[in-house]
Enzyme design. Structure first.
Site, short mmCIF file in Angstrom:
data_model
loop_
_atom_site.label_atom_id
_atom_site.label_comp_id
_atom_site.label_asym_id
_atom_site.label_seq_id
_atom_site.Cartn_x
_atom_site.Cartn_y
_atom_site.Cartn_z
N ASP A 11 -48.74 1.16 9.92
CA ASP A 11 -48.01 1.66 8.32
C ASP A 11 -48.46 1.10 7.75
O ASP A 11 -49.73 0.73 6.98
CB ASP A 11 -46.55 1.40 9.04
CG ASP A 11 -45.95 2.27 7.94
OD1 ASP A 11 -46.02 2.48 7.12
OD2 ASP A 11 -45.40 3.00 8.64
N HIS B 152 -51.36 2.65 5.95
CA HIS B 152 -51.38 2.99 5.33
C HIS B 152 -51.71 2.37 3.88
O HIS B 152 -51.09 2.87 2.97
CB HIS B 152 -50.21 3.56 5.24
CG HIS B 152 -50.05 5.08 6.65
ND1 HIS B 152 -48.81 4.98 7.23
CD2 HIS B 152 -50.38 4.85 8.31
CE1 HIS B 152 -48.51 5.97 7.99
NE2 HIS B 152 -49.63 5.64 8.47
#
Ligand SMILES: *[C@@H]1O[C@H](CO)[C@@H](O)[C@H](O)[C@H]1NC(C)=O
Length: 395
Positions: free
Chosen positions: A215, A238
């Site tokens: 993430d 991310h």
């Protein structure tokens, strides 16, 4: 000759005192911790911690080599003096799910002058990721591996964190935190395993840190001021994310965040500010943001402001068909380069009711792989470009 020896001896003694060996040291092994990876050592760690925390002089809790199973560890202050957790070995989470859920697995709360140095924390998140991937629901929320809460003057250095169930490191309610020489690693497919999450904290620096995760590499939550992220490499992951704010109706702003000297490889996003497309937020803002000297390689959204964020039709949050009340201003991008994996390399999708202002682009070179031109799109964004800017500025 004799004189030199006396000299060396004095020097040695001096170094010995300086190195802190003379301070109070509490070895978890002498409190019964077992380095076999199977015996729950939580009780021994808790005893060593409370002894160190009571110490009038600066104290060290020492974790020697070996694997120490901890079902959960809550290191709570306030302590009488500075405390250091010095880890040579590995702290391992239970093989199933960590109890305590969102409260965290290893937690420091109200410990001013804390240092956490060395060692590895292994969150063993595989079981939880598999549960989430199976999609049957009923999975526990999972635990953040390392939480530092409500503390001032904290150093986290030379630590490795692998395979967290949820976030790797969370800093919440702190003032003055230095995170340096930290390595974070989890598979790119692992869900919600953010690298470092900072919120409601000021004067936080993250430096010389490498983050590979599923993430966000660094996520910046409400109430963060004066955060510096420097020399951080990110990918897979991310990217660096601000927000998503505006889901709750009352959230504080984010001010003065600098990201400098970052490198992104194969991440989904690069430098992203996202807010929920939701109107009912009191006084939330993002301002004074600097992104500079960053290399991007093969990412889908190198530069993005997304104020239309509304997953699952809002899930009861009121969006879509609203515009974000979060005001974004004074965001400067300088010296950002690299090949983009998507045609739109710069995207400013700002709020219709609260347009972005003071956006600056300077010396930007984002092209598609092979050097083909990329594009920039702007909605409700105001600012100016200077220097060489590619794709051409839409501001
Ligand atoms: C942000 O930085 C500016 C300029 O350095 C400073 O005046 C302001 O007080 C800072 N804001 C916070 C919340 O510290």
């Amino acid at each position: 000759m004799a004189r030199i020896n006396a000299y060396s001896l004095a020097l040695l003694l001096f170094c010995y005192v300086l190195s802190g060996v003379a301070e109070a040291t509490y070895n978890v092994a002498s409190f019964g911790a077992k380095p076999n990876g199977r015996t729950d050592s939580s009780g021994a760690f808790a005893s060593a911690w409370s002894a160190a925390c009571r110490s009038r002089e600066p104290a060290t809790v020492h974790v020697p080599n070996g694997h120490f199973l901890l079902s959960r560890a809550a290191f709570t202050g306030p302590c009488s003096s500075r405390v250091m957790l010095q880890v040579d070995g590995t702290l391992v989470a239970p093989s199933g799910y960590t109890s305590g859920g969102d409260d965290g697995w290893i937690v420091f709360d109200h410990v001013d002058g804390l240092t956490v140095s060395g060692g590895t924390v292994d969150g063993r998140g595989e079981a939880l990721w598999a549960c989430k991937a199976a999609g049957h629901g009923g999975c526990p929320s999972g635990a953040t591996s390392l939480k530092v809460l409500n503390s001032r003057d904290v150093v986290i250095s030379s630590l490795t964190s692998v395979d967290s169930e949820l976030y790797h490191v969370m800093i919440n309610g702190c003032e003055g935190v230095m995170v340096q020489d930290v390595q974070i690693a989890a598979p790119g497919s692992s869900p919600n395993t953010d690298g470092i999450h900072v919120q409601a904290s000021s004067q936080v620096t993250v430096t010389r840190t490498s983050i590979q995760t599923g993430d966000d590499c660094v996520s910046v939550g409400p109430g963060t001021t004066n955060l510096r992220v420097e020399h951080v490499s990110c990918g897979p992951g991310h990217g660096i994310r601000y927000g998503a704010w505006g889901r709750e109706s009352d959230e504080s702003g984010v001010e003065n965040v600098t990201v400098t000297g970052a490198a992104f490889v194969g991440t989904e996003n690069g430098l992203r500010i996202k807010t929920w497309a939701r109107a009912k937020v009191e006084g939330a803002y993002v301002r004074g943001v600097v992104f500079e000297h960053t290399l991007m390689h093969d990412m889908r959204n190198p530069i993005i402001i997304d104020q239309s964020y509304c997953p699952n039709h809002g899930g009861g949050a009121g969006c879509p068909h609203q515009s974000s009340a979060v005001k974004i201003s004074d965001v400067r991008y300088t010296d950002i380069q690299g090949p983009s994996a998507s045609k739109v390399a710069v995207k400013f999708d700002c709020s219709a009711s609260n347009p972005c202002s003071g956006i600056g682009l300077k010396d930007i070179k984002l092209t598609l792989d092979g050097g083909k031109p990329a594009e920039g799109t702007c909605q409700h964004a105001d600012g100016r470009a200077s220097g060489e800017v590619e794709p051409p500025s839409c501001l």
